[in-house]
Design an enzyme around this catalytic site. Structure first.
Site, PDB file in Angstrom:
ATOM      1  N   LYS A   1       0.831  -1.212   0.000  1.00  0.00           N
ATOM      2  CA  LYS A   1       0.000   0.000   0.000  1.00  0.00           C
ATOM      3  C   LYS A   1       0.867   1.264   0.000  1.00  0.00           C
ATOM      4  O   LYS A   1       0.628   2.186  -0.767  1.00  0.00           O
ATOM      5  CB  LYS A   1      -0.922   0.028   1.237  1.00  0.00           C
TER       6      LYS A   1
ATOM      7  N   ARG B   1      -9.350   0.970   9.280  1.00  0.00           N
ATOM      8  CA  ARG B   1      -9.010  -0.415   9.602  1.00  0.00           C
ATOM      9  C   ARG B   1     -10.129  -1.103  10.371  1.00  0.00           C
ATOM     10  O   ARG B   1     -10.014  -2.290  10.675  1.00  0.00           O
ATOM     11  CB  ARG B   1      -7.750  -0.450  10.458  1.00  0.00           C
TER      12      ARG B   1
ATOM     13  N   ARG C   1      12.043  -5.613   4.488  1.00  0.00           N
ATOM     14  CA  ARG C   1      11.882  -4.219   4.063  1.00  0.00           C
ATOM     15  C   ARG C   1      12.574  -3.197   4.959  1.00  0.00           C
ATOM     16  O   ARG C   1      12.782  -3.403   6.137  1.00  0.00           O
ATOM     17  CB  ARG C   1      10.405  -3.869   3.870  1.00  0.00           C
TER      18      ARG C   1
ATOM     19  N   ARG D   1      11.438  -0.989  10.501  1.00  0.00           N
ATOM     20  CA  ARG D   1      10.403  -0.760  11.505  1.00  0.00           C
ATOM     21  C   ARG D   1      10.504  -1.768  12.632  1.00  0.00           C
ATOM     22  O   ARG D   1      10.721  -2.954  12.393  1.00  0.00           O
ATOM     23  CB  ARG D   1       9.027  -0.870  10.847  1.00  0.00           C
TER      24      ARG D   1
ATOM     25  N   ARG E   1      -0.521  -8.521  13.615  1.00  0.00           N
ATOM     26  CA  ARG E   1      -1.043  -7.549  12.644  1.00  0.00           C
ATOM     27  C   ARG E   1      -1.918  -8.239  11.604  1.00  0.00           C
ATOM     28  O   ARG E   1      -2.937  -7.693  11.175  1.00  0.00           O
ATOM     29  CB  ARG E   1       0.127  -6.813  11.963  1.00  0.00           C
TER      30      ARG E   1
HETATM   31  P1  AMP Z   1       0.966   0.572   9.350  1.00  0.00           P
HETATM   32  O1  AMP Z   1       2.130   1.471   9.115  1.00  0.00           O
HETATM   33  O2  AMP Z   1      -0.256   0.990   8.570  1.00  0.00           O
HETATM   34  O3  AMP Z   1       1.293  -0.883   9.182  1.00  0.00           O
HETATM   35  O4  AMP Z   1       0.564   0.761  10.895  1.00  0.00           O
HETATM   36  C1  AMP Z   1       1.465   0.432  11.937  1.00  0.00           C
HETATM   37  C2  AMP Z   1       0.694   0.268  13.236  1.00  0.00           C
HETATM   38  O5  AMP Z   1       0.054   1.502  13.594  1.00  0.00           O
HETATM   39  C3  AMP Z   1      -0.429  -0.760  13.213  1.00  0.00           C
HETATM   40  O6  AMP Z   1       0.037  -2.068  13.452  1.00  0.00           O
HETATM   41  C4  AMP Z   1      -1.321  -0.247  14.336  1.00  0.00           C
HETATM   42  O7  AMP Z   1      -0.761  -0.545  15.608  1.00  0.00           O
HETATM   43  C5  AMP Z   1      -1.231   1.259  14.146  1.00  0.00           C
HETATM   44  N1  AMP Z   1      -2.247   1.773  13.192  1.00  0.00           N
HETATM   45  C6  AMP Z   1      -2.017   2.374  11.997  1.00  0.00           C
HETATM   46  N2  AMP Z   1      -3.164   2.754  11.412  1.00  0.00           N
HETATM   47  C7  AMP Z   1      -4.160   2.370  12.254  1.00  0.00           C
HETATM   48  C8  AMP Z   1      -5.583   2.464  12.186  1.00  0.00           C
HETATM   49  N3  AMP Z   1      -6.218   3.010  11.145  1.00  0.00           N
HETATM   50  N4  AMP Z   1      -6.282   1.971  13.249  1.00  0.00           N
HETATM   51  C9  AMP Z   1      -5.671   1.432  14.323  1.00  0.00           C
HETATM   52  N5  AMP Z   1      -4.341   1.287  14.433  1.00  0.00           N
HETATM   53  C10 AMP Z   1      -3.575   1.761  13.404  1.00  0.00           C
END
Ligand code: AMP
Length: 214
Positions: free
Chosen positions: A13, A87, A126, A160, A171
Site C-alpha cells: 500500500k 481499519r 523491508r 520498523r 497484525r
Molecule cells: P501501518 O504502518 O499501517 O502498518 O501501521 C502500523 C501500526 O500503527 C499498526 O500495526 C497499528 O498498531 C497502528 N495503526 C495504523 N493505522 C491504524 C488504524 N487506522 N487503526 C488502528 N491502528 C492503526
C-alpha cells in the site's frame, strides 16, 4: 478523487501510494506514518500508542479518527490516498462522515490481494530511507550499492520495530478480524475493486491506474 488502498501489512500500500502521489498529485494519508511520527517525537499520544504498535494491535478508533480529521480539515488537495486507514468498520463510518463534512466523497477502494506466505518474506526484508521514506526490499529492491537513496540521496535507512514475525502475526490477525470486513462494506457501496498485489511494482501500478481511470 479520494481513494483507499486496502490490504494486509506488506501488501504494498505504501509503495503504491507514493507512486500515486508522484504521478497524480494526490496526497498519501498514512495513519501508521502519523503514529510513528508521534511516537518518535515523544508526544503524549505517541507514548500511549507505542506498546500497542510494537505488539501489532490496533490503536483506538478515537485516536486515528482524530488524526485523519485534523488532516482533512487543514490539508486541501486534489485527492487523498488513505493508506492503513480505515481499519475498522467504525473508522470507515467516521471517514464517510468526515469527507461529507468537507463536501467530499470517497470514490474508490482498491484492495491489493496477496498470499499470506509472501507477506512474512516481504516484511522481514523491508527498510525505508530515513530522510524521504522511499521503501526498499532486500530481495526485490535493494538499497543501492553506493548506499544512497535513489530518490533523495539520503544515506540513513531504517527498519520498523514491528516488522518482525511475532508482530506480523498479530497484525495479520487484526487485519482478518477487524479490517477485512471492510471489503464487503465497500463492495456493498459499489466502491470496491481489487488488483493482484503479487507482481512487479510497475505491473501493480498500472493495474491500479486502470482501476482509477475506469
Ligand atoms: P501501518 O504502518 O499501517 O502498518 O501501521 C502500523 C501500526 O500503527 C499498526 O500495526 C497499528 O498498531 C497502528 N495503526 C495504523 N493505522 C491504524 C488504524 N487506522 N487503526 C488502528 N491502528 C492503526
Amino acid at each position: 478523487m479520494n481513494i483507499i488502498l486496502l490490504g494486509p501489512p506488506g501488501a504494498g500500500k505504501g509503495t503504491q501510494a507514493r507512486i500515486l502521489e508522484e504521478n497524480r498529485g494526490m496526497v498519501q494519508l498514512s495513519t501508521g506514518d502519523m503514529l510513528r511520527e508521534a511516537k518518535d517525537s515523544g508526544t503524549e499520544m505517541g507514548k500511549i500508542v507505542a506498546d500497542v504498535m510494537a505488539r501489532g494491535d490496533l490503536v483506538t478508533d478515537e485516536i486515528v479518527i482524530g488524526l485523519i480529521r485534523e488532516k482533512l480539515e487543514t490539508v486541501k488537495v486534489n485527492g487523498f490516498i488513505f493508506d492503513g486507514f480505515p481499519r475498522t468498520l467504525a473508522q470507515a463510518d467516521a471517514l464517510g462522515k468526515l469527507l461529507a463534512d468537507e463536501g467530499q466523497t470517497l470514490d474508490k477502494v482498491i484492495e491489493l490481494r496477496v498470499d499470506d506466505d509472501v507477506l512474512v518474506q516481504r516484511i522481514t526484508a523491508r527498510s525505508t530511507c530515513g530522510s524521504c521514506g522511499e521503501v526498499y526490499n532486500d530481495l526485490t529492491k535493494p538499497i543501492p550499492e553506493d548506499g544512497k537513496c535513489v530518490k533523495c540521496g539520503g544515506t540513513e535507512f531504517k527498519r520498523r520495530a514491528d516488522d518482525n514475525e511475532d508482530s506480523l502475526r498479530t497484525r495479520l490477525m487484526a487485519y482478518y478480524k477487524q479490517t477485512s470486513p471492510l471489503i464487503g462494506y465497500y463492495y456493498a457501496q459499489g466502491k470496491h475493486s481489487s488488483v493482484d498485489g503479487l507482481g512487479e511494482i510497475a505491473e501493480i501500478q498500472s493495474a491500479i491506474a486502470g482501476q482509477l481511470d475506469a
